[in-house]
Scaffold this motif. Structure first.
Motif, PDB file in Angstrom:
ATOM      1  N   ARG A  45     -14.088  -5.170 -45.896  1.00  0.00           N
ATOM      2  CA  ARG A  45     -12.857  -4.583 -45.393  1.00  0.00           C
ATOM      3  C   ARG A  45     -12.219  -5.536 -44.389  1.00  0.00           C
ATOM      4  O   ARG A  45     -12.917  -6.088 -43.527  1.00  0.00           O
ATOM      5  CB  ARG A  45     -13.142  -3.226 -44.759  1.00  0.00           C
ATOM      6  N   GLU A  46     -10.901  -5.715 -44.495  1.00  0.00           N
ATOM      7  CA  GLU A  46     -10.201  -6.620 -43.588  1.00  0.00           C
ATOM      8  C   GLU A  46      -9.041  -5.897 -42.914  1.00  0.00           C
ATOM      9  O   GLU A  46      -8.434  -4.975 -43.482  1.00  0.00           O
ATOM     10  CB  GLU A  46      -9.673  -7.844 -44.342  1.00  0.00           C
ATOM     11  N   ALA A  47      -8.726  -6.349 -41.716  1.00  0.00           N
ATOM     12  CA  ALA A  47      -7.583  -5.799 -40.992  1.00  0.00           C
ATOM     13  C   ALA A  47      -6.312  -6.397 -41.560  1.00  0.00           C
ATOM     14  O   ALA A  47      -6.195  -7.612 -41.686  1.00  0.00           O
ATOM     15  CB  ALA A  47      -7.706  -6.102 -39.505  1.00  0.00           C
ATOM     16  N   VAL A  48      -5.374  -5.573 -41.910  1.00  0.00           N
ATOM     17  CA  VAL A  48      -4.096  -6.019 -42.460  1.00  0.00           C
ATOM     18  C   VAL A  48      -3.041  -6.065 -41.366  1.00  0.00           C
ATOM     19  O   VAL A  48      -2.327  -7.056 -41.225  1.00  0.00           O
ATOM     20  CB  VAL A  48      -3.637  -5.086 -43.594  1.00  0.00           C
ATOM     21  N   ALA A  49      -2.925  -4.982 -40.592  1.00  0.00           N
ATOM     22  CA  ALA A  49      -1.911  -4.895 -39.550  1.00  0.00           C
ATOM     23  C   ALA A  49      -2.390  -3.926 -38.481  1.00  0.00           C
ATOM     24  O   ALA A  49      -3.054  -2.935 -38.794  1.00  0.00           O
ATOM     25  CB  ALA A  49      -0.577  -4.426 -40.117  1.00  0.00           C
ATOM     26  N   ARG A  50      -2.042  -4.246 -37.234  1.00  0.00           N
ATOM     27  CA  ARG A  50      -2.399  -3.370 -36.112  1.00  0.00           C
ATOM     28  C   ARG A  50      -1.179  -3.203 -35.234  1.00  0.00           C
ATOM     29  O   ARG A  50      -0.300  -4.085 -35.194  1.00  0.00           O
ATOM     30  CB  ARG A  50      -3.551  -3.978 -35.297  1.00  0.00           C
ATOM     31  N   ILE A  51      -1.134  -2.093 -34.537  1.00  0.00           N
ATOM     32  CA  ILE A  51      -0.005  -1.854 -33.646  1.00  0.00           C
ATOM     33  C   ILE A  51      -0.510  -1.292 -32.336  1.00  0.00           C
ATOM     34  O   ILE A  51      -1.382  -0.422 -32.322  1.00  0.00           O
ATOM     35  CB  ILE A  51       1.034  -0.904 -34.296  1.00  0.00           C
ATOM     36  N   ASN A  52       0.032  -1.820 -31.245  1.00  0.00           N
ATOM     37  CA  ASN A  52      -0.246  -1.283 -29.922  1.00  0.00           C
ATOM     38  C   ASN A  52       1.061  -0.688 -29.417  1.00  0.00           C
ATOM     39  O   ASN A  52       1.994  -1.410 -29.046  1.00  0.00           O
ATOM     40  CB  ASN A  52      -0.740  -2.386 -28.980  1.00  0.00           C
ATOM     41  N   SER A  53       1.145   0.640 -29.428  1.00  0.00           N
ATOM     42  CA  SER A  53       2.393   1.294 -29.067  1.00  0.00           C
ATOM     43  C   SER A  53       2.669   1.213 -27.567  1.00  0.00           C
ATOM     44  O   SER A  53       3.816   1.321 -27.146  1.00  0.00           O
ATOM     45  CB  SER A  53       2.374   2.757 -29.523  1.00  0.00           C
ATOM     46  N   ARG A  54       1.640   0.998 -26.759  1.00  0.00           N
ATOM     47  CA  ARG A  54       1.842   0.927 -25.314  1.00  0.00           C
ATOM     48  C   ARG A  54       2.651  -0.305 -24.938  1.00  0.00           C
ATOM     49  O   ARG A  54       3.513  -0.253 -24.079  1.00  0.00           O
ATOM     50  CB  ARG A  54       0.498   0.907 -24.593  1.00  0.00           C
ATOM     51  N   ILE A  55       2.389  -1.416 -25.605  1.00  0.00           N
ATOM     52  CA  ILE A  55       3.105  -2.656 -25.286  1.00  0.00           C
ATOM     53  C   ILE A  55       4.056  -3.061 -26.405  1.00  0.00           C
ATOM     54  O   ILE A  55       4.613  -4.154 -26.389  1.00  0.00           O
ATOM     55  CB  ILE A  55       2.122  -3.803 -24.985  1.00  0.00           C
ATOM     56  N   TYR A  59       0.512  -6.839 -34.945  1.00  0.00           N
ATOM     57  CA  TYR A  59      -0.335  -7.974 -35.306  1.00  0.00           C
ATOM     58  C   TYR A  59      -0.587  -7.901 -36.814  1.00  0.00           C
ATOM     59  O   TYR A  59      -0.862  -6.831 -37.344  1.00  0.00           O
ATOM     60  CB  TYR A  59      -1.675  -7.904 -34.561  1.00  0.00           C
ATOM     61  N   TYR A  60      -0.491  -9.047 -37.488  1.00  0.00           N
ATOM     62  CA  TYR A  60      -0.660  -9.092 -38.940  1.00  0.00           C
ATOM     63  C   TYR A  60      -1.621 -10.204 -39.338  1.00  0.00           C
ATOM     64  O   TYR A  60      -1.644 -11.277 -38.714  1.00  0.00           O
ATOM     65  CB  TYR A  60       0.681  -9.353 -39.628  1.00  0.00           C
TER      66      TYR A  60
END
Length: 124
Positions: A45-55, A59-60
């Motif tokens: 399993r790999e990370a495709v996209a992440r989001i930090n709503s606080r800042i 990230y892709y």
């Protein structure tokens, strides 16, 4: 209990688009970090996209930059992944994940909560 339910997967031809959704429920805390992951048969399993709503940071992974867009609607408690110009190598089971910890890059080794996944198949 936190629940994450993905939807929007399907089969498309190369060059097509899909929009994945992840509906979150059972939250008693606000998660700064959420992400989309995928797993192809025989692969990890790999990370495709992440989001930090606080800042307000996204990230892709390199292979999806400029093709995928992660977004979040806090009012609807829903995470999205817009996938454009899909390629056969994007085929896999896509999962959303959330974690109560806060870290600017959201680059956790493990995430606390996972959905069941939605299948994306891209044919050439």
């Amino acid at each position: 209990q936190v629940q994450l339910v993905e939807s929007g997967g399907g089969s498309v031809q190369a060059g097509g688009s899909l929009r994945l959704s992840c509906a979150a429920s059972g939250y008693t805390w606000r998660s700064d970090c959420m992400g989309w992951f995928r797993q192809a048969p025989g692969n990890e399993r790999e990370a495709v996209a992440r989001i930090n709503s606080r800042i307000s940071a996204e990230y892709y992974t390199d292979s999806v930059k400029d093709r995928f867009t992660i977004s979040q609607d806090n009012a609807k408690a829903t995470l999205y992944l817009q996938m454009d110009n899909l390629k056969p190598e994007d085929t896999g089971l896509y999962y959303c994940a959330a974690d109560p910890r806060s870290r600017d890059g959201c680059d956790f080794d493990s995430w606390s909560f996972w959905g069941q996944g939605t299948q994306v198949t891209v044919s050439s």
